[in-house]
Design an enzyme around this catalytic site. Structure first.
Site, short mmCIF file in Angstrom:
data_model
loop_
_atom_site.label_atom_id
_atom_site.label_comp_id
_atom_site.label_asym_id
_atom_site.label_seq_id
_atom_site.Cartn_x
_atom_site.Cartn_y
_atom_site.Cartn_z
N ASP A 115 -42.15 0.04 1.25
CA ASP A 115 -43.20 -0.31 0.29
C ASP A 115 -43.37 0.84 -0.70
O ASP A 115 -43.46 2.01 -0.29
CB ASP A 115 -44.52 -0.58 1.01
N ILE A 116 -43.39 0.53 -2.00
CA ILE A 116 -43.55 1.57 -3.02
C ILE A 116 -45.00 2.04 -3.03
O ILE A 116 -45.92 1.24 -3.16
CB ILE A 116 -43.15 1.04 -4.41
N ASN A 123 -48.65 -0.21 -12.36
CA ASN A 123 -48.90 -1.36 -13.22
C ASN A 123 -50.15 -1.17 -14.07
O ASN A 123 -50.17 -1.49 -15.26
CB ASN A 123 -49.05 -2.63 -12.37
N ASP A 132 -41.94 -3.24 -13.52
CA ASP A 132 -40.69 -3.96 -13.27
C ASP A 132 -39.49 -3.01 -13.28
O ASP A 132 -38.56 -3.16 -12.48
CB ASP A 132 -40.49 -5.06 -14.31
N GLU A 158 -43.86 -5.46 -4.04
CA GLU A 158 -43.16 -4.18 -4.11
C GLU A 158 -42.55 -3.79 -2.76
O GLU A 158 -42.17 -2.63 -2.56
CB GLU A 158 -44.10 -3.07 -4.59
#
Length: 252
Positions: A115-116, A123, A132, A158
């Site tokens: 997971d980022i 965002n 993106d 993500e």
């Protein structure tokens, strides 16, 4: 087919076409000069042969185009367009196959969920277009880092997942740590807009290995997800393992 191969097919078809036209011209020009129709038998046979080869060539070229289109559609059907990783549907199918193989042969299957970290702030601060690009860059690094035998897929949002067949927990943790380091070192450099956040792109990773006998695929994913949440709760940018045979924390 590739463009050079396609050109070769086209040249071959053109040459055969010239051959066919030549035989037709020969038959028309010299038909009246032959005393018997049998004198035209050999040219006629060559003409029919040339027509046959021309038709086969055109059919082969058309079939090659169809095969290429089908391959492209199949690739698009199992690939996430943004990250270039396999999609969730293909991940579920492949994991079910690997769990079945593990039950049959006793080989371990490890799953990594990635997971980022702080992706929402990317965002919110930099915009979804930059988000993106971050996803695409992390996907690229994941593809370059995993082994040929592994399957990397976009799990959702993500999150990304890696299936590592016939891989013990210790090896899967090392793979996770290699992913974590590579993403931290490389991802932000490819997205200059991330400089406003004044921090690198990092990931948290949860790792789980199938039990003996193997549990369901959903249970294995659940354990990897639990390890991922532990990694995020423990400060992020770390790898945590969850396995019945191993301690919870694997690496930081």
């Amino acid at each position: 087919p590739s463009k050079p191969l396609q050109r070769q097919w086209q040249v071959l078809a053109a040459l055969i076409g010239v051959l066919v036209i030549g035989y037709i011209a020969y038959s028309v020009l010299f038909f009246g000069r032959h005393e018997a129709l049998r004198d035209l038998l050999a040219p006629a046979m060559f003409l029919l042969g040339a027509l046959f080869v021309l038709l086969v060539t055109r059919l082969a070229l058309s079939t090659a185009h169809d095969v290429q289109r089908v391959a492209m559609l199949e690739h698009e059907n199992i690939t996430d367009a943004l990250t270039g990783l396999r999609n969730r549907r293909f991940l579920d199918l492949r994991l079910a196959e690997e769990m079945s193989r593990a039950a049959r042969y006793g080989a371990p299957v490890s799953v990594l969920l990635l997971d980022i970290d702080h992706f929402k702030s990317v965002n919110d601060t930099c915009g979804h277009a930059v988000g993106d690009r971050v996803l695409a860059e992390v996907g690229r690094i994941v593809r370059e880092t995993v082994r040929n035998t592994d399957l990397a897929a976009r799990y959702g949002g993500e999150e990304m997942a890696i299936i590592a067949p016939q891989t013990p927990l210790s090896t899967a943790v090392m793979l996770g740590e290699r992913l974590r380091r590579n993403i931290e070192a490389k991802a932000a450099n490819a997205v200059p807009e991330m400089a406003v956040l004044e921090r690198p792109i990092t990931v948290s990773i949860g790792v789980a290995k199938s039990s003996t006998p193997p549990e369901s695929a959903s249970k294995l994913l659940w354990r990897a997800d639990s390890a991922l949440y532990e990694a995020k709760g423990g400060g992020r940018n770390r790898v945590v393992a969850d396995s019945p045979e191993a301690p919870k924390k694997a690496s930081i």
